[in-house]
Design a protein around this motif. Structure first.
Motif, short mmCIF file in Angstrom:
data_model
loop_
_atom_site.label_atom_id
_atom_site.label_comp_id
_atom_site.label_asym_id
_atom_site.label_seq_id
_atom_site.Cartn_x
_atom_site.Cartn_y
_atom_site.Cartn_z
N LEU A 1 0.84 -1.19 0.00
CA LEU A 1 0.00 0.00 0.00
C LEU A 1 0.88 1.24 0.00
CD1 LEU A 1 -2.62 -1.02 2.73
CD2 LEU A 1 -2.91 -1.14 0.23
N LYS A 2 0.34 2.32 -0.56
CA LYS A 2 1.04 3.59 -0.53
C LYS A 2 0.10 4.66 0.01
CE LYS A 2 0.03 4.71 -5.39
NZ LYS A 2 -0.86 3.58 -5.62
N ASP A 3 0.67 5.80 0.33
CA ASP A 3 -0.11 6.89 0.92
C ASP A 3 -1.30 7.25 0.04
OD1 ASP A 3 -0.43 9.10 2.87
OD2 ASP A 3 -0.07 10.32 1.09
N GLY A 4 -2.48 7.30 0.63
CA GLY A 4 -3.69 7.66 -0.10
C GLY A 4 -4.48 6.49 -0.62
N ASP A 5 -3.94 5.27 -0.54
CA ASP A 5 -4.68 4.10 -0.99
C ASP A 5 -5.93 3.91 -0.13
OD1 ASP A 5 -3.05 3.48 -3.09
OD2 ASP A 5 -1.99 1.84 -2.10
N CYS A 6 -7.00 3.45 -0.80
CA CYS A 6 -8.30 3.30 -0.13
C CYS A 6 -8.68 1.82 -0.06
CB CYS A 6 -9.37 4.08 -0.88
SG CYS A 6 -11.02 3.97 -0.13
N ILE A 7 -8.90 1.31 1.15
CA ILE A 7 -9.31 -0.07 1.40
C ILE A 7 -10.82 -0.07 1.64
CG2 ILE A 7 -9.03 -2.09 2.90
CD1 ILE A 7 -6.35 -0.67 3.82
N THR A 8 -11.53 -0.96 0.93
CA THR A 8 -12.98 -1.03 1.11
C THR A 8 -13.37 -2.43 1.56
OG1 THR A 8 -13.32 0.60 -0.66
CG2 THR A 8 -15.23 -0.71 0.00
#
Length: 313
Positions: free
Chosen positions: A86-93
């Protein structure tokens, strides 16, 4: 504000939360036995008791899927049981909650959720584009060389192909013997936006074969150039779950069977290495150069299918 990673999200009541990631954070409906400052609980029957875990690694931040109904990162479904950086700003749903990776001041969630009913396994009709890449002559190859060589060859092909699928925002579903099966979900009706990346992934996989062959020969493996066939189809499937393991994600539909059939015909009974069904062709024909392969009978299926190939430059 601190530089340490944090997860931020809005709960079901609209309350904003931030949780510092100092080691790992567990995501799920129960996360039994996990301290409050190391878990995010989501009150949704579609969320598994232990759904996913986000953790710090030597190379950054990683998420591991543990769920039955799936975890999405930036609107792309993760393969069951898979991990990804993951990197900064990634969105997990997961369920109806979106969790964003960032580095703000940490805030510990306030309420302890003890909702422990049975996980509801979703069964949904979804539209997908499928990609199956099948190795030609694999059975004969396996007879002629030792198992270590077979493993090294398949690992090299599957690793490169999986990276290509991920780069084109697809989901690797299975490694079925000598075949790789991936799919792209369409959020609503069939769209070029989601069929085109599957075709582009197949083209890139085909183009990568000479480099894979060169690397294997550099490692001392005297192998013939690999030959594969690709089948790309689009249609509706039922997406649900088989068995009790989180990896038993099930996609059932005629278009999936057709993709495997077409992959076995490509570069074999059909000259084109990448073969598309008519539905896929209609979605990408303005974006890719296609060859009309005509109507063909498909083993195990009634009637004929109008097939197309991607013309390689």
């Amino acid at each position: 504000m601190t530089s340490e990673p944090c997860l931020t999200w809005q709960d079901e009541n609209g309350t904003q939360h931030r949780l510092a990631l100092t080691d790992r954070i567990f995501l799920g409906r129960v996360c039994r036995g996990i301290e409050r400052e190391k878990r995010i609980l989501v009150r949704n029957p579609m969320v598994s008791r232990d759904h996913a875990v986000v953790r710090l690694t030597h190379s950054g931040v990683e998420i591991v899927d543990l769920s039955k109904n799936g975890t999405w990162v930036n609107d792309v479904r993760m393969a069951p049981g898979a991990s990804r950086n993951l990197k900064d700003g990634d969105c997990i749903t997961l369920g109806n909650i979106s969790i964003v990776l960032s580095c703000p001041r940490s805030i510990t969630p306030s309420d302890e959720d003890t909702w422990t009913e049975q996980t509801t396994v979703n069964q949904a009709a979804v539209s997908v584009t499928n990609l199956v890449a099948d190795v030609r002559g694999f059975s004969a190859f396996s007879q002629q060389v030792d198992s270590t060589t077979v493993y090294t060859f398949i690992k090299a092909v599957f690793s490169r192909f999986s990276a290509i699928v991920n780069a084109h925002h697809g989901t690797v579903k299975d490694y079925a013997g000598d075949a790789v099966f991936a799919f792209w979900e369409h959020p609503g009706t069939f769209s070029t936006e989601h069929a085109l990346p599957a075709c582009q992934a197949a083209v890139e996989q085909l183009s990568s074969l000479p480099e894979i062959h060169r690397q294997l020969r550099d490692r001392g493996l005297d192998l013939p150039p690999p030959v594969l066939g690709w089948g790309v189809t689009t249609g509706q499937v039922t997406l649900s779950h088989y068995g009790s393991r989180s990896a038993d994600l099930a996609l059932v539909g005629d278009c999936i069977n057709l993709a495997f059939r077409l992959s076995s015909m490509a570069s074999k009974t059909l000259q084109a290495p990448i073969v598309l069904c008519s539905q896929t062709a209609s979605l990408v024909n303005r974006r890719l150069p296609l060859q009309d392969l005509g109507n063909h009978e498909i083993r195990g299926r009634s009637g004929q299918e109008h097939l197309f190939g991607i013309q390689m430059r």
